[in-house]
Enzyme design. Structure first.
Site, PDB file in Angstrom:
ATOM      1  N   CYS A 177       0.769  -1.110   0.127  1.00 17.87           N
ATOM      2  CA  CYS A 177      -0.013   0.200   0.078  1.00 17.87           C
ATOM      3  C   CYS A 177       0.877   1.475   0.180  1.00 17.87           C
ATOM      4  CB  CYS A 177      -0.945   0.102   1.283  1.00 17.87           C
ATOM      5  SG  CYS A 177      -1.884  -1.562   1.538  1.00 17.87           S
ATOM      6  N   HIS A 218      -9.273   3.211  -2.026  1.00 19.52           N
ATOM      7  CA  HIS A 218      -7.896   2.568  -1.654  1.00 19.52           C
ATOM      8  C   HIS A 218      -7.447   1.922  -2.904  1.00 19.52           C
ATOM      9  CE1 HIS A 218      -4.395   1.532   0.156  1.00 19.52           C
ATOM     10  NE2 HIS A 218      -4.715   0.655   0.871  1.00 19.52           N
TER      11      HIS A 218
END
Lengths: 390, 131
Positions: A87, A336
């Site tokens: 991420c 996201h």
């Protein structure tokens, strides 16, 4: 010494969400066009590109994404490198761009990130995300990412008395900010009661504690002091950057109620910038889960350990609070798309700093911090940015 | 110690599969290490040998997985926890014998003991149950 030559001169993102019918390369090209040609920066000026994508191999069956994406976006030929740190892929790409400018190797570079996640099932996405944890020792027993943060939540609850309701308040705030953001996946406020809906993903984390599965892309142009003037009167300077790593295995950490890489990366960035948490007007932190925002706000030194939840309850992190956090809605409400996230966070800081955040504009916006976090917290990148006239 | 007895990740996983858990042990300082590391967290040595453990320890964190990856989908909901073994090292495994409907009744610090669980995926997992 603060960094002194890296300027952000444009930044843009696509809408985040389930972008049905739009492929990885198309959303990437849209973000690049917005950040270059549409912003008055000719593509011919871009000398190199640093691209964040996490796991397109599993999500869209595509590796070697940097040249593929650049070609589609009309930037074929320049050096193009993909950066992967789960991420935190986007922010590691950004750091590579920062180093490229600071070293003097290039004057103007593109930093961009993208991920297409909604074309496979939720279980498949869960499996892909789990690849960012230690496959042999933790993913192998069925630990998932919500599970990693579920365990962090249990540790934080046990140590500081944090409650499920405290976490739900982070979701309520995120949705409140996201409701004003036309690029957010969720543009709808939610009540505390709704946020507490007991649909568990990984106990004690419920559906509304989790950031969604998203598609999207974001792009930035970085340039030297010399060139910045050609593009804008109001560049944003990146004055400090820090990155740290930690054990992949959560079980190898002494402490689960704090992420050591966040602490290290933020201290390194503050030290480089010659600034401290009290100098920050706001932050954009990696709220992949509500508990992650609470812990990050403590790890970056905005609040004492154990007091992050109270800061949310007291409105300190709200858009009109003393220390706004995720004023445009964060990962939680905006979405996201993993590889895009770190770049999008920098775009948010850029837009807030130059006063271009529309309905999400915060009142005090001279200096901001971004915190991008990868996997189990095994990678963390923190950047501190200041508007050039501040 | 000959090369064949030098611990490897592959053999570590095989020991779990055979329900005969073995941990690494630092030859230089004696620290017990699991899951495997190429370098001792305590002294930095890279010389490892096998050791066995008592199998007892305490629970330091846990969660109940409701949304699982493909391979574990049929097993959900299930507990995953981090256990600090009495030898000092911390390890991640499944928890057995705890009610997935009542995680709020599980206390950190609870004593647990090593066990194994056979997943529907066909693999054997390291697991812990109440002591």
């Amino acid at each position: 010494m603060p960094l002194n030559n890296t300027n952000i001169v444009s930044g843009a993102q696509t809408k985040f969400g389930a972008l049905k019918g739009i492929s990885l390369r198309e959303m990437f090209a849209e973000a690049v066009d917005k950040a270059t040609a549409d912003a008055g920066i000719p593509k011919e000026d871009i000398q190199a590109a640093f691209i964040g994508t996490f796991i397109p191999e599993m999500l869209v069956h595509q590796g070697h994404t940097a040249p593929l994406l650049l070609d589609f976006a009309g930037l074929k030929g320049i050096p193009a490198t993909r950066h992967e740190a789960a991420c935190a892929s986007g922010a590691t790409a950004l750091r590579a761009g920062i180093m490229a400018i600071e070293s003097g190797l290039y004057d103007t570079v593109l930093v961009a990130g993208a991920e297409k996640m909604t074309s496979v099932s939720t279980n498949k996405v869960t499996e892909a995300l789990a690849a960012a944890a230690d496959d042999d020792f933790e993913s192998a027993v069925g630990l998932t990412f919500p599970g990693v943060f579920g365990m962090a939540a249990v540790a934080h609850m046990d140590k500081y008395g944090t409650t499920e309701e405290d976490m739900a308040r982070v979701a309520v705030k995120a949705h409140k900010n996201g409701a004003k953001n036309p690029l957010a996946q969720f543009q709808k406020e939610i009540t505390l009661e709704k946020a507490m809906t007991p649909r568990y993903i990984a106990w004690p984390l419920k559906l509304f504690d989790c950031s969604p599965i998203s598609d999207g892309a974001a792009a930035l142009v970085l340039t030297s002091n010399e060139k910045a003037k050609e593009y804008t009167d109001l560049p944003v300077k990146i004055v400090g950057t820090g990155q740290a790593s930690a054990s992949m295995n959560l079980c190898d950490r002494d402490q689960l109620a704090s992420f050591e890489a966040s602490v290290k990366a933020s201290r390194a960035a503050y030290e480089m910038a010659g600034l401290s948490p009290k100098d920050m007007d706001f932050a954009v932190v990696h709220d992949c889960f509500t508990i992650a925002e609470i812990i990050a706000s403590e790890d970056i030194g905005f609040f004492e350990p154990g007091t992050g939840a109270k800061a949310v309850e007291d409105g300190i992190t709200a858009m009109d609070g003393d220390k706004p956090i995720n004023p445009m809605g964060g990962l939680k409400a905006v979405g996201h798309p993993v590889g895009a996230t770190g770049v999008k966070q920098a775009v948010v800081i850029y837009r807030e700093l130059i006063g271009d955040a529309g309905a999400n504009q915060i009142p005090k916006h001279d200096v901001g911090l971004m915190h991008n976090f990868g996997g189990t917290g095994a990678t963390c990148v923190v950047n501190i940015m200041r508007r050039s006239d501040a | 110690m000959n090369d064949e007895s030098k611990p490897t990740v592959e053999a570590y996983k095989q020991y779990i599969e055979s329900e005969d858990f073995h941990a690494y042990k630092c030859v230089d300082c004696g620290a017990v290490i699991a899951p495997p590391s190429g370098t001792c967290y305590a002294c930095g040595s890279n010389k490892m040998e096998w050791t066995t453990v008592k199998g007892t320890g305490k629970l330091v964190a846990f969660t109940v997985i409701h949304i699982a990856p493909e391979a574990f989908k049929a097993e959900a909901p299930y507990y995953v926890g981090i256990i600090e073994l009495d030898e000092g090292t911390r390890i991640t495994g499944r928890l057995k014998g705890f009610d997935t409907n009542h995680p709020e009744e599980v206390s950190l610090g609870s004593r647990v003991v090593l066990d194994y669980e056979h997943g529907e995926s066909g693999n054997t997992y390291l697991a812990f149950r109440p002591e």
